[in-house]
Structures are given as structure tokens and as C-alpha cells.
Design a protein around this motif. Sequence first.
Motif, PDB file in Angstrom:
ATOM      1  N   ARG A  76       0.832  -1.213   0.000  1.00 28.91           N
ATOM      2  CA  ARG A  76       0.000   0.000   0.000  1.00 28.91           C
ATOM      3  C   ARG A  76       0.859   1.254   0.000  1.00 28.91           C
ATOM      4  O   ARG A  76       0.547   2.243  -0.674  1.00 28.91           O
ATOM      5  N   SER A  77       1.950   1.223   0.750  1.00 34.23           N
ATOM      6  CA  SER A  77       2.809   2.407   0.834  1.00 34.23           C
ATOM      7  C   SER A  77       3.458   2.717  -0.500  1.00 34.23           C
ATOM      8  O   SER A  77       3.551   3.891  -0.908  1.00 34.23           O
ATOM      9  N   LEU A  78       3.908   1.688  -1.220  1.00 29.08           N
ATOM     10  CA  LEU A  78       4.534   1.937  -2.515  1.00 29.08           C
ATOM     11  C   LEU A  78       3.512   2.388  -3.555  1.00 29.08           C
ATOM     12  O   LEU A  78       3.842   3.146  -4.475  1.00 29.08           O
ATOM     13  N   VAL A  79       2.252   1.944  -3.434  1.00 31.73           N
ATOM     14  CA  VAL A  79       1.202   2.482  -4.297  1.00 31.73           C
ATOM     15  C   VAL A  79       1.018   3.965  -4.011  1.00 31.73           C
ATOM     16  O   VAL A  79       0.939   4.794  -4.926  1.00 31.73           O
ATOM     17  N   ALA A  80       0.988   4.338  -2.731  1.00 26.66           N
ATOM     18  CA  ALA A  80       0.779   5.738  -2.354  1.00 26.66           C
ATOM     19  C   ALA A  80       1.908   6.634  -2.852  1.00 26.66           C
ATOM     20  O   ALA A  80       1.672   7.739  -3.347  1.00 26.66           O
ATOM     21  N   VAL A  81       3.152   6.162  -2.724  1.00 27.69           N
ATOM     22  CA  VAL A  81       4.294   6.954  -3.187  1.00 27.69           C
ATOM     23  C   VAL A  81       4.215   7.170  -4.694  1.00 27.69           C
ATOM     24  O   VAL A  81       4.417   8.292  -5.193  1.00 27.69           O
ATOM     25  N   ARG A  82       3.916   6.113  -5.424  1.00 24.03           N
ATOM     26  CA  ARG A  82       3.844   6.240  -6.878  1.00 24.03           C
ATOM     27  C   ARG A  82       2.656   7.105  -7.303  1.00 24.03           C
ATOM     28  O   ARG A  82       2.748   7.877  -8.263  1.00 24.03           O
ATOM     29  N   ALA A  83       1.531   6.987  -6.590  1.00 24.52           N
ATOM     30  CA  ALA A  83       0.367   7.819  -6.911  1.00 24.52           C
ATOM     31  C   ALA A  83       0.694   9.292  -6.732  1.00 24.52           C
ATOM     32  O   ALA A  83       0.313  10.135  -7.559  1.00 24.52           O
ATOM     33  N   ARG A  84       1.405   9.626  -5.650  1.00 23.18           N
ATOM     34  CA  ARG A  84       1.779  11.022  -5.433  1.00 23.18           C
ATOM     35  C   ARG A  84       2.687  11.525  -6.552  1.00 23.18           C
ATOM     36  O   ARG A  84       2.497  12.622  -7.086  1.00 23.18           O
ATOM     37  N   MET A  85       3.657  10.706  -6.943  1.00 23.63           N
ATOM     38  CA  MET A  85       4.573  11.114  -8.004  1.00 23.63           C
ATOM     39  C   MET A  85       3.834  11.291  -9.328  1.00 23.63           C
ATOM     40  O   MET A  85       4.107  12.224 -10.090  1.00 23.63           O
TER      41      MET A  85
END
Length: 264
Positions: free
Chosen positions: A213-222
Motif C-alpha cells: 500500500r505504501s509503494l502504491v501511495a508513493v507512486r500515486a503522489r509522483m
Amino acid sequence: MTDSDDALLALYDERMRGAPPEPLPGAVLEQDGPVVRTVGQFRGFVFTPRDMGVRGAALDRLVARQRDRFAERGESVEWRAHRHDEPPELPERLRAAGFVPGESRTVLLGQASEMVTEPVLPEGVVVRRVTGEHDMRRIAAMESEIWGSDLGWLAGMLTERTAAAPDDTVVLTAETGGRIVCAAWMLLSGEAGHAGLRGGTTVPEWRGRGLYRSLVAVRARMAAERGVRYLQVEATGDSRPVLTRLGFRAVTTMTPYVWTPPGS
């Protein structure tokens, strides 16, 4: 305004399922009637529109030409078939030509801005954006260990893609104590307004602790910061529940049909 499921599927068919506009160095796109094949990579790929417009014997010949092209090269090839594709007998024709179906994946779409949340990482875990070959080899080694097969080609693919399109390729690792415990990447297509989320494999003892979930969130922000509207994922059964809880919506399924040269 929320897109309808039909609108999302049409968007996927129009913008997201085709061959890459710019192949990796050394790879070549070849058009054969309604399909486009990629040669010169670790594996060939065949991309099709939703309806190829051929049936019966003509479809058999089209499938056979793709198989025979890669047989000449001594390479395996993956034909990506979708649940809603026409004609419906395509899977049967692929199997008759020697293509073997792999695990089906659910195609999900979501709006990047709606997926931007603050990542919650376990204590001691840090997220890094990596670009060098050494880290790509570390990712491939982790993936190979988890899946029990040699995925060394992944290091070359990620290294080449990052070098060829550094602004449009994002590779992330979640690490603790010098060990990669999760890795994921994102392929941006800013002009088309979407980004593909790939990877997300987590080592078994670290699953269920929020890394995916955290890596999805980081990529979504980018992606959102780049003005990208849509995120697209081809999810396994393990990741689909996580993604749907985040707000992604399933639009279809994709099954990879793979032909492998005899003796390989």
C-alpha cells in the motif's frame, strides 16, 4: 465526476493496452495486420486491439504467423488476451497453436489524485528510488528467490528502461537493514495521461504490514505531481483486494498466453 465502468474500459482499450510507443533499445515493433509484435527483448509480446476483425481460418493463420516468427528467432512469445476481446474463440485458437495460458490478472484503473495518501511504513523500513544496475540486480535476485525461477532478465529490463526514459520510469525499493523487502515500479505515459504500476512483490515475512500500500501511495503522489490522471494495474489475486480497498476499479481480466520454443 466519477467515470463509468464502460468509460474506463473504453479508456483502457484506447490508450493503455497497445504496444509501447517507444520500444526499449534493441527492441523492434512489427505490424502484422491488426496486431503489433515486439521482438528483441527477453521475450516477445503480441498486442492486439479489442476486436482484431478476423475469424476462423484467417485468425488461425494470424496466430500461426506470430508463433512462427518467434520460432525463427528461437524466442518465447506472450500474447496478451483479454476477457472482453473479440472474437471469443481467440483463447481456443491460441491453445490449438501451442500457446499455454498463464495466471489471469485483473486489470484495474484508478485516479491518481484519489490514491495519494501518506505512506505508513513499519519502523526501520525506508523507501528509495533507485536507478543503477546494482540495485536492479538486487531487485531481480529478490524476485527470483520469491518466485522460484530465474528472473535475471528483470534487472536488464529495468536498467535499460530507466536509462532510456529516466523521467518516465520510477523504480522503488522498500529496504531494512540493507535488504530489499519489497520492490515496485511505475511506467509513466504523461502525454496519454496514465501510468502503469508494476511489481509490488513483498518477501513473505513482511507481507500484511503495509509495504505494498505504501509503494502504491508513493507512486500515486509522483504521478499526480506530474499531472497524470489515471493509474493502471494488472493485479494478481493477492493484490486485487488491496487495490479495490484503495479505490481502484476492475474493468476486465488479462490472460497471458505463452508459446515457448521446443526444448527451451
